[in-house]
Design an enzyme around this catalytic site. Sequence first.
Site, short mmCIF file in Angstrom:
data_model
loop_
_atom_site.label_atom_id
_atom_site.label_comp_id
_atom_site.label_asym_id
_atom_site.label_seq_id
_atom_site.Cartn_x
_atom_site.Cartn_y
_atom_site.Cartn_z
N ASN A 156 0.82 -1.33 -0.03
CA ASN A 156 0.11 -0.07 -0.19
C ASN A 156 0.93 1.33 -0.01
O ASN A 156 0.59 2.34 -0.50
CB ASN A 156 -0.98 -0.14 0.98
N SER A 231 -0.39 -8.36 6.73
CA SER A 231 -1.80 -8.90 7.25
C SER A 231 -1.72 -9.88 8.41
O SER A 231 -0.28 -10.18 8.64
CB SER A 231 -2.27 -10.09 6.14
N GLU A 252 3.63 -5.07 12.15
CA GLU A 252 2.79 -4.17 11.96
C GLU A 252 1.57 -4.63 11.18
O GLU A 252 1.95 -4.85 9.89
CB GLU A 252 3.27 -2.86 11.39
N CYS A 286 -3.69 0.63 6.48
CA CYS A 286 -3.85 -0.33 7.69
C CYS A 286 -4.75 0.54 8.88
O CYS A 286 -5.65 -0.02 9.55
CB CYS A 286 -2.57 -0.61 8.31
N GLU A 460 6.36 1.21 15.61
CA GLU A 460 7.45 1.82 14.88
C GLU A 460 7.45 3.43 15.16
O GLU A 460 6.56 3.99 15.68
CB GLU A 460 7.18 1.61 13.33
P1 NAD Z 1 0.66 -9.79 3.26
O1 NAD Z 1 0.77 -10.09 4.60
O2 NAD Z 1 -0.11 -10.54 2.24
O3 NAD Z 1 2.06 -9.48 2.65
C1 NAD Z 1 3.03 -8.70 3.24
C2 NAD Z 1 4.49 -9.21 3.04
O4 NAD Z 1 4.69 -10.21 3.57
C3 NAD Z 1 4.56 -9.06 1.46
O5 NAD Z 1 5.83 -8.69 1.14
C4 NAD Z 1 4.61 -10.80 1.28
O6 NAD Z 1 5.44 -11.22 0.18
C5 NAD Z 1 5.41 -11.36 2.72
N1 NAD Z 1 4.80 -12.50 2.96
C6 NAD Z 1 3.97 -13.34 2.32
N2 NAD Z 1 3.90 -14.69 3.08
C7 NAD Z 1 5.10 -14.39 3.71
C8 NAD Z 1 5.67 -15.64 4.63
N3 NAD Z 1 4.80 -16.59 5.09
N4 NAD Z 1 6.62 -15.22 5.43
C9 NAD Z 1 7.17 -14.20 5.30
N5 NAD Z 1 6.66 -13.07 4.49
C10 NAD Z 1 5.80 -13.33 3.75
O7 NAD Z 1 0.06 -8.20 3.23
P2 NAD Z 1 -0.32 -7.30 2.16
O8 NAD Z 1 -1.67 -7.95 1.41
O9 NAD Z 1 0.69 -6.98 1.23
O10 NAD Z 1 -0.60 -5.93 2.86
C11 NAD Z 1 -1.75 -5.71 3.34
C12 NAD Z 1 -2.24 -5.74 4.98
O11 NAD Z 1 -1.04 -5.08 5.51
C13 NAD Z 1 -3.49 -5.21 5.43
O12 NAD Z 1 -3.64 -6.16 6.26
C14 NAD Z 1 -2.81 -4.12 6.10
O13 NAD Z 1 -3.59 -3.68 7.06
C15 NAD Z 1 -1.48 -4.37 6.58
N6 NAD Z 1 -0.88 -3.16 6.73
C16 NAD Z 1 -0.37 -2.79 8.04
C17 NAD Z 1 0.46 -1.57 8.35
C18 NAD Z 1 0.69 -1.35 9.64
O14 NAD Z 1 1.50 -0.59 10.10
N7 NAD Z 1 0.14 -1.88 10.79
C19 NAD Z 1 0.57 -0.79 7.30
C20 NAD Z 1 0.12 -1.35 5.98
C21 NAD Z 1 -0.35 -2.50 5.88
#
Ligand code: NAD
Length: 480
Positions: A156, A231, A252, A286, A460
């Site tokens: 995002n 996520s 996060e 998020c 963070e």
């Molecule tokens: P995601 O969890 O699908 O992917 C995030 C990252 O993790 C990607 O780089 C992905 O390739 C990697 N990944 C996937 N499987 C993995 C594994 N088994 N081990 C290690 N890494 C792995 O999330 P997304 O769809 O990219 O992002 C959206 C989510 O992120 C939403 O839930 C959103 O709320 C959250 N988010 C949180 C914050 C925060 O600061 N709290 C900020 C932005 C987004």
Amino acid sequence: MSAGTVPESRTASEGHTMTIGGEAVHAPGAFGVVDPATGEVAEHAPDASRAQLDAAMAAAAAAYPAWRRDEAARREALLAAAEILFARSAELGRIITLEQGKPLADAALEVVGAGVWLRYFAGLETPTEVIQDDGAARVEVVRRPMGVVAAITPWNYPLLLAVWKLAPALLAGNTMVLKPSPFTPLSSLRLGALLRGVLPPGVLNVVSGGDELGAWMTAHEVPRKISFTGSVATGRRVAAAAAPDLKRVTLELGGNDPAILLDDVDPAAVAARLFRGAFQNNGQVCSAIKRVYAPAARYAEVVDALAECARAARVGAGTAEGVQYGPINNRPQYERVGELVAEALAGGARAAAGGGPMDGPGYFFEPTILADVTDGVRIVDEEQFGPALPVVPYTDLDEAVARANGTHFGLSGSVWGTDADRAAEVAARLECGTAWVNTHLALSPSQPFGGHKWSGVGVENGPWGLHGFTELQVIHRSKL
Ligand code: NAD
């Protein structure tokens, strides 16, 4: 690359290279990066092999002893990095728009924001605390770097969230291997390339690939710390992978932020700010507002005011003039938002504005305000992460607070009313990391950001975020 992550793969990644040990590195394979405004593969990114990840980890480990020794050089390098981002905001912004979808102006702002974060951390002091200094002993509490940090980011805010990690981690004296989301790898790859000139080789390594590259990183023997944004489901996997080696983790994760409107709220006065709090980055934040609780007596006014904002919003390709909101970033997310909205409508909700996907190619979705919807419906209970906002009526404030808190999420929330003191009292009852009053999404580099409950572990930003990239050490000198 895991099946289904990104639709296409081939063997050349054009000019996009990874950064390993200060060198530009191609991978044996490549994967397609889709422009969400067209739904078509626009570029290709390197698909790192396991051996290349090993090389990146080895480079980071080799760079660590010298990097941790020279704090002045670290501050200087972070300042130089900030200047590069300010100077390259248009170029990096175009890359972000291509891979992420947001309008060019917002993308350039993201880059400038990343520069601001770098500059903040370059100047952040970490004073040694003296907790005892008397005839018996001098006891100091100091912060030490951890070693190699594995950083994993979502799609995002691909550049900003990478910098939220690398600025404090590098300032603290750690080195890093960064892996961006497979949906948005290009801006992080370019960042790695641009910083080759200002960071010693191995201090920042950037590798790209699919989800399994992230899994390899979290199971890798080298990193002592994993900093993850993404996520909840993946966060759990990361925590589990970190456990055997007791790697430190900062997670996060997702949110389902409530905005509670009090009965003295002026809907016309707050609607535009509420709308921005929910729809910034097309709702893909998020800590965006993901559900609004409005007093029943003002419900119709609130819905109408928000619907008006939604109808006025200009949606289109991020490269088009005057556009405020781009497409949803990727097909799975586009389908999920569509499914949650359709399910709510089928269950009796009313689309006061929008209500479905837009015509044409790309992942465009109408800014949607859902009325006559309540808890128990998935779009209220779950994180939609897209341009659709449910507005829920309430009659009893205590019950509204209970419903706002009645979730596993706890990232942030906000309370809105004319009497700001009363609103602040209600905000204090929210179970979340940030509780805003008459605003939402107000963030700064000095303000710690993190989630309660399933929304995260650790924070963070600010000195608290910096501490997350350190181990605490006590130096106890006896004077006896
Ligand atoms: P995601 O969890 O699908 O992917 C995030 C990252 O993790 C990607 O780089 C992905 O390739 C990697 N990944 C996937 N499987 C993995 C594994 N088994 N081990 C290690 N890494 C792995 O999330 P997304 O769809 O990219 O992002 C959206 C989510 O992120 C939403 O839930 C959103 O709320 C959250 N988010 C949180 C914050 C925060 O600061 N709290 C900020 C932005 C987004």
